[in-house]
Scaffold this active site. Sequence first.
Site, PDB file in Angstrom:
ATOM      1  N   LYS A   1       0.828  -1.208   0.000  1.00  0.00           N
ATOM      2  CA  LYS A   1       0.000   0.000   0.000  1.00  0.00           C
ATOM      3  C   LYS A   1       0.868   1.267   0.000  1.00  0.00           C
ATOM      4  O   LYS A   1       2.089   1.186   0.212  1.00  0.00           O
ATOM      5  CB  LYS A   1      -0.924  -0.041   1.226  1.00  0.00           C
ATOM      6  CG  LYS A   1      -1.983  -1.159   1.168  1.00  0.00           C
ATOM      7  CD  LYS A   1      -2.864  -1.121   2.413  1.00  0.00           C
ATOM      8  CE  LYS A   1      -3.974  -2.151   2.347  1.00  0.00           C
ATOM      9  NZ  LYS A   1      -4.870  -2.065   3.530  1.00  0.00           N
TER      10      LYS A   1
ATOM     11  N   TYR B   1     -12.356  -2.154  -3.283  1.00  0.00           N
ATOM     12  CA  TYR B   1     -12.841  -2.175  -1.904  1.00  0.00           C
ATOM     13  C   TYR B   1     -14.369  -2.109  -1.820  1.00  0.00           C
ATOM     14  O   TYR B   1     -14.922  -1.724  -0.784  1.00  0.00           O
ATOM     15  CB  TYR B   1     -12.207  -1.022  -1.107  1.00  0.00           C
ATOM     16  CG  TYR B   1     -10.782  -1.308  -0.657  1.00  0.00           C
ATOM     17  CD1 TYR B   1     -10.479  -2.468   0.066  1.00  0.00           C
ATOM     18  CD2 TYR B   1      -9.747  -0.412  -0.933  1.00  0.00           C
ATOM     19  CE1 TYR B   1      -9.186  -2.723   0.490  1.00  0.00           C
ATOM     20  CE2 TYR B   1      -8.444  -0.667  -0.504  1.00  0.00           C
ATOM     21  CZ  TYR B   1      -8.168  -1.822   0.208  1.00  0.00           C
ATOM     22  OH  TYR B   1      -6.892  -2.076   0.642  1.00  0.00           O
TER      23      TYR B   1
ATOM     24  N   ARG C   1      -1.985 -14.624   3.582  1.00  0.00           N
ATOM     25  CA  ARG C   1      -2.746 -13.992   4.664  1.00  0.00           C
ATOM     26  C   ARG C   1      -2.109 -14.293   6.024  1.00  0.00           C
ATOM     27  O   ARG C   1      -2.039 -13.422   6.889  1.00  0.00           O
ATOM     28  CB  ARG C   1      -4.209 -14.479   4.654  1.00  0.00           C
ATOM     29  CG  ARG C   1      -5.043 -13.951   3.503  1.00  0.00           C
ATOM     30  CD  ARG C   1      -5.288 -12.467   3.555  1.00  0.00           C
ATOM     31  NE  ARG C   1      -5.973 -12.008   4.733  1.00  0.00           N
ATOM     32  CZ  ARG C   1      -6.693 -10.871   4.786  1.00  0.00           C
ATOM     33  NH1 ARG C   1      -6.820 -10.104   3.707  1.00  0.00           N
ATOM     34  NH2 ARG C   1      -7.262 -10.484   5.890  1.00  0.00           N
TER      35      ARG C   1
ATOM     36  N   THR D   1      -5.673  -7.830  10.388  1.00  0.00           N
ATOM     37  CA  THR D   1      -5.956  -6.546   9.719  1.00  0.00           C
ATOM     38  C   THR D   1      -5.320  -5.390  10.482  1.00  0.00           C
ATOM     39  O   THR D   1      -4.756  -4.473   9.884  1.00  0.00           O
ATOM     40  CB  THR D   1      -7.485  -6.346   9.579  1.00  0.00           C
ATOM     41  OG1 THR D   1      -8.005  -7.400   8.774  1.00  0.00           O
ATOM     42  CG2 THR D   1      -7.803  -5.006   8.952  1.00  0.00           C
TER      43      THR D   1
ATOM     44  N   ASN E   1      -1.759  -0.123   7.262  1.00  0.00           N
ATOM     45  CA  ASN E   1      -1.319  -1.485   7.582  1.00  0.00           C
ATOM     46  C   ASN E   1      -0.482  -2.133   6.486  1.00  0.00           C
ATOM     47  O   ASN E   1      -0.392  -3.351   6.384  1.00  0.00           O
ATOM     48  CB  ASN E   1      -2.500  -2.358   8.017  1.00  0.00           C
ATOM     49  CG  ASN E   1      -3.563  -2.478   6.930  1.00  0.00           C
ATOM     50  OD1 ASN E   1      -3.371  -1.989   5.821  1.00  0.00           O
ATOM     51  ND2 ASN E   1      -4.657  -3.147   7.247  1.00  0.00           N
TER      52      ASN E   1
ATOM     53  N   HIS F   1      -1.871  -5.303   1.309  1.00  0.00           N
ATOM     54  CA  HIS F   1      -3.159  -5.953   1.020  1.00  0.00           C
ATOM     55  C   HIS F   1      -2.884  -7.353   0.490  1.00  0.00           C
ATOM     56  O   HIS F   1      -1.949  -7.553  -0.285  1.00  0.00           O
ATOM     57  CB  HIS F   1      -3.950  -5.176  -0.046  1.00  0.00           C
ATOM     58  CG  HIS F   1      -5.130  -5.965  -0.560  1.00  0.00           C
ATOM     59  ND1 HIS F   1      -6.347  -5.952   0.082  1.00  0.00           N
ATOM     60  CD2 HIS F   1      -5.259  -6.829  -1.595  1.00  0.00           C
ATOM     61  CE1 HIS F   1      -7.187  -6.768  -0.561  1.00  0.00           C
ATOM     62  NE2 HIS F   1      -6.539  -7.313  -1.588  1.00  0.00           N
TER      63      HIS F   1
ATOM     64  N   GLU G   1      -9.481 -10.333  -7.923  1.00  0.00           N
ATOM     65  CA  GLU G   1      -8.558  -9.215  -7.733  1.00  0.00           C
ATOM     66  C   GLU G   1      -7.422  -9.248  -8.749  1.00  0.00           C
ATOM     67  O   GLU G   1      -6.989  -8.204  -9.235  1.00  0.00           O
ATOM     68  CB  GLU G   1      -8.037  -9.216  -6.288  1.00  0.00           C
ATOM     69  CG  GLU G   1      -9.149  -8.890  -5.298  1.00  0.00           C
ATOM     70  CD  GLU G   1      -8.715  -8.858  -3.840  1.00  0.00           C
ATOM     71  OE1 GLU G   1      -7.587  -9.303  -3.521  1.00  0.00           O
ATOM     72  OE2 GLU G   1      -9.515  -8.380  -3.013  1.00  0.00           O
TER      73      GLU G   1
HETATM   74  P1  IDP Z   1      -7.804  -6.867   5.296  1.00  0.00           P
HETATM   75  O1  IDP Z   1      -6.976  -5.828   4.576  1.00  0.00           O
HETATM   76  O2  IDP Z   1      -7.039  -7.502   6.413  1.00  0.00           O
HETATM   77  O3  IDP Z   1      -8.433  -7.863   4.354  1.00  0.00           O
HETATM   78  P2  IDP Z   1     -10.445  -5.684   5.519  1.00  0.00           P
HETATM   79  O4  IDP Z   1     -11.390  -5.929   6.641  1.00  0.00           O
HETATM   80  O5  IDP Z   1     -10.752  -6.302   4.198  1.00  0.00           O
HETATM   81  O6  IDP Z   1      -8.995  -6.086   6.018  1.00  0.00           O
HETATM   82  O7  IDP Z   1     -10.341  -4.109   5.361  1.00  0.00           O
HETATM   83  C1  IDP Z   1      -9.701  -3.556   4.221  1.00  0.00           C
HETATM   84  C2  IDP Z   1      -8.817  -2.415   4.678  1.00  0.00           C
HETATM   85  O8  IDP Z   1      -9.621  -1.383   5.199  1.00  0.00           O
HETATM   86  C3  IDP Z   1      -7.849  -2.770   5.802  1.00  0.00           C
HETATM   87  O9  IDP Z   1      -6.665  -3.381   5.345  1.00  0.00           O
HETATM   88  C4  IDP Z   1      -7.585  -1.408   6.404  1.00  0.00           C
HETATM   89  O10 IDP Z   1      -6.642  -0.694   5.593  1.00  0.00           O
HETATM   90  C5  IDP Z   1      -8.924  -0.730   6.255  1.00  0.00           C
HETATM   91  N1  IDP Z   1      -9.752  -0.867   7.445  1.00  0.00           N
HETATM   92  C6  IDP Z   1     -10.468  -1.944   7.839  1.00  0.00           C
HETATM   93  N2  IDP Z   1     -11.123  -1.715   8.978  1.00  0.00           N
HETATM   94  C7  IDP Z   1     -10.848  -0.438   9.299  1.00  0.00           C
HETATM   95  C8  IDP Z   1     -11.246   0.394  10.386  1.00  0.00           C
HETATM   96  O11 IDP Z   1     -11.999   0.023  11.281  1.00  0.00           O
HETATM   97  N3  IDP Z   1     -10.720   1.656  10.375  1.00  0.00           N
HETATM   98  C9  IDP Z   1      -9.881   2.119   9.401  1.00  0.00           C
HETATM   99  N4  IDP Z   1      -9.498   1.360   8.362  1.00  0.00           N
HETATM  100  C10 IDP Z   1      -9.962   0.094   8.312  1.00  0.00           C
HETATM  101 MG    MG Z   2      -9.954  -7.779   2.990  1.00  0.00          MG
END
Ligand code: IDP
Ligand code: MG
Length: 159
Positions: A13, A53, A89, A95, A116, A119, A132
Site C-alpha cells: 500500500k 474495496y 494472509r 488486519t 497497515n 493488502h 482481484e
Molecule cells: P484486510 O486488509 O485484512 O483484508 P479488511 O477488513 O478487508 O482487512 O479491510 C480492508 C482495509 O480497510 C484494511 O486493510 C484497512 O486498511 C482498512 N480498514 C479496515 N477496517 C478499518 C477500520 O476500522 N478503520 C480504518 N481502516 C480500516
Molecule cells: Mg480484505
Amino acid sequence: MSHHDERTFVMVKPDGVQRGLIGEIVSRFETRGLKLVGAKFMRIDEELAHEHYGEHEGKPFFEGLVEFITSGPVFAMVWEGADATRQVRTMMGETDPADSAPGTIRGDLGLDLGHNVIHGSDHEDEGANEREIDLFFDDAELVDWDLDAAEWVYEDEDH
Ligand code: IDP
Ligand code: MG
C-alpha cells in the site's frame, strides 16, 4: 505442478511504498518459496479503488480508505504457490497491525490499522484472489515461467 499453482493478489500500500518496504515485503514471499508471476508499480484511481474495496462501501472508514489507497503509488503483485492465498494472509498477520504477531508483515512493519502496509486477497472469500488478479492485471501481464527452486521447495515437485 497442479496443486502448486494457486495464485493470489498482493499489494504494498502507499504507506509501505513511502516507507521503502517494497523490497522487504517482496523478499519475504520470495524466500518463502512462492513464485512471482506479475508485478507493477502503479497509481490506483478512484474508480479502481471503489471496485477493489466495494465490499466495504458504506462502512465508516470507506471514504478514508479510498483516499488513502489513491494517495500515492502502490506495488501490485501476483504470487503463486501451494495454498498461496491462505499462506500470504498468514504471513500478513491480522488486519490491525497492533493485533498482529511479531514475525508477520503487519506485526513487524506497522502499528496502525489505517496504515497497515499490505493488502492480500481474502482466503475466506471464495474466488477473491482470481477476481482481484483480473481487476489489476491483464493476462498478458502475467508471466508463465518455471521456478527452478520449486523442486527444492516442494518434496513432490516433478518437472
Ligand atoms: P484486510 O486488509 O485484512 O483484508 P479488511 O477488513 O478487508 O482487512 O479491510 C480492508 C482495509 O480497510 C484494511 O486493510 C484497512 O486498511 C482498512 N480498514 C479496515 N477496517 C478499518 C477500520 O476500522 N478503520 C480504518 N481502516 C480500516
Ligand atoms: Mg480484505
